[in-house]
Write a protein that holds these residues in place. Structure first.
Motif, PDB file in Angstrom:
ATOM      1  N   PRO A 194      13.091   8.011  -0.635  1.00 25.35           N
ATOM      2  CA  PRO A 194      12.551   7.607   0.663  1.00 25.35           C
ATOM      3  C   PRO A 194      10.828   7.516   0.913  1.00 25.35           C
ATOM      4  O   PRO A 194      10.141   7.804  -0.073  1.00 25.35           O
ATOM      5  N   ALA A 195      10.679   6.479   1.438  1.00 27.73           N
ATOM      6  CA  ALA A 195       9.159   5.969   1.707  1.00 27.73           C
ATOM      7  C   ALA A 195       8.212   7.181   1.929  1.00 27.73           C
ATOM      8  O   ALA A 195       7.096   6.964   1.505  1.00 27.73           O
ATOM      9  N   ASP A 196       8.538   8.179   2.327  1.00 33.31           N
ATOM     10  CA  ASP A 196       7.663   9.360   2.747  1.00 33.31           C
ATOM     11  C   ASP A 196       7.169  10.102   1.518  1.00 33.31           C
ATOM     12  O   ASP A 196       6.329  11.034   1.491  1.00 33.31           O
ATOM     13  N   ARG A 197       7.909   9.732   0.414  1.00 42.03           N
ATOM     14  CA  ARG A 197       7.597  10.334  -0.800  1.00 42.03           C
ATOM     15  C   ARG A 197       6.463   9.707  -1.604  1.00 42.03           C
ATOM     16  O   ARG A 197       6.298   9.820  -2.767  1.00 42.03           O
ATOM     17  N   ASP A 207       0.831  -1.246   0.048  1.00 40.48           N
ATOM     18  CA  ASP A 207       0.109   0.030  -0.022  1.00 40.48           C
ATOM     19  C   ASP A 207       0.840   1.196  -0.007  1.00 40.48           C
ATOM     20  O   ASP A 207       1.591   1.558   1.051  1.00 40.48           O
ATOM     21  N   ALA A 208       0.984   1.759  -1.333  1.00 38.90           N
ATOM     22  CA  ALA A 208       2.281   2.826  -1.328  1.00 38.90           C
ATOM     23  C   ALA A 208       1.734   3.953  -0.601  1.00 38.90           C
ATOM     24  O   ALA A 208       2.654   4.710   0.084  1.00 38.90           O
ATOM     25  N   ALA A 209       0.496   4.306  -0.582  1.00 41.06           N
ATOM     26  CA  ALA A 209       0.061   5.468   0.053  1.00 41.06           C
ATOM     27  C   ALA A 209       0.344   5.539   1.734  1.00 41.06           C
ATOM     28  O   ALA A 209       0.677   6.437   2.166  1.00 41.06           O
ATOM     29  N   SER A 210       0.488   4.514   2.280  1.00 37.75           N
ATOM     30  CA  SER A 210       0.741   4.221   3.803  1.00 37.75           C
ATOM     31  C   SER A 210       2.112   3.713   3.695  1.00 37.75           C
ATOM     32  O   SER A 210       2.746   3.932   5.004  1.00 37.75           O
TER      33      SER A 210
END
Length: 143
Positions: free
Chosen positions: A121-124, A30-33
């Motif tokens: 980075p995951a937050d992007r 789930d890319a958004a999370s």
């Protein structure tokens, strides 16, 4: 941390090693999370695939996964492979192809996505669809 590429193909065993559920085919993201949510297990060409929620996985190591078998039919989210996906910014700019991703097997949190353009980075991460992984751009887009 573990890499997606190191998990793919590992055996999946039940607790105590009594039964082999199959081998890891892919991880659903789930890319958004920014999290891995499910493990897709290939049970053999005649037996198809089993989808395990990450919460059923009790241990992940370099030799395999230990997971509780599903207690019935599991409703799985749609799956799109992260590895090999095109990477685009929200403005449609090309940012390479996904080579691998690092994640924490304990909670499924993605640390970084490794692309042909470098590390994201995951937050992007914004979303993963049929067409591409969409990421937040480094800087504002100019028209």
């Amino acid at each position: 941390m573990m890499l997606f590429s190191r998990v793919r193909g590992l055996p999946v065993l039940t607790p105590g090693g009594a039964d082999r559920l199959g081998t890891v085919r892919a991880l659903t993201v789930d890319a958004a999370s920014g999290r891995v949510t499910h493990v897709r297990v290939r049970r053999g060409w005649r037996h198809g695939e089993t989808v395990l929620a990450l919460g059923t996985v009790e241990a992940v190591g370099q030799d395999g996964l230990v997971a509780r078998p599903p207690a019935g039919r599991t409703e799985a989210p749609p799956h799109r492979d992260l590895l090999g996906s095109r990477v685009l910014t929200e403005y449609g700019e090309e940012r390479g192809t996904v080579l691998d991703a690092a994640f924490d097997p304990a909670d499924g949190r993605i640390e970084a996505v490794l692309t042909t353009f470098g590390e994201v980075p995951a937050d992007r991460l914004l979303g993963l669809g049929d067409h591409a992984l969409v990421v937040r751009a480094d800087r504002p887009h100019r028209l």
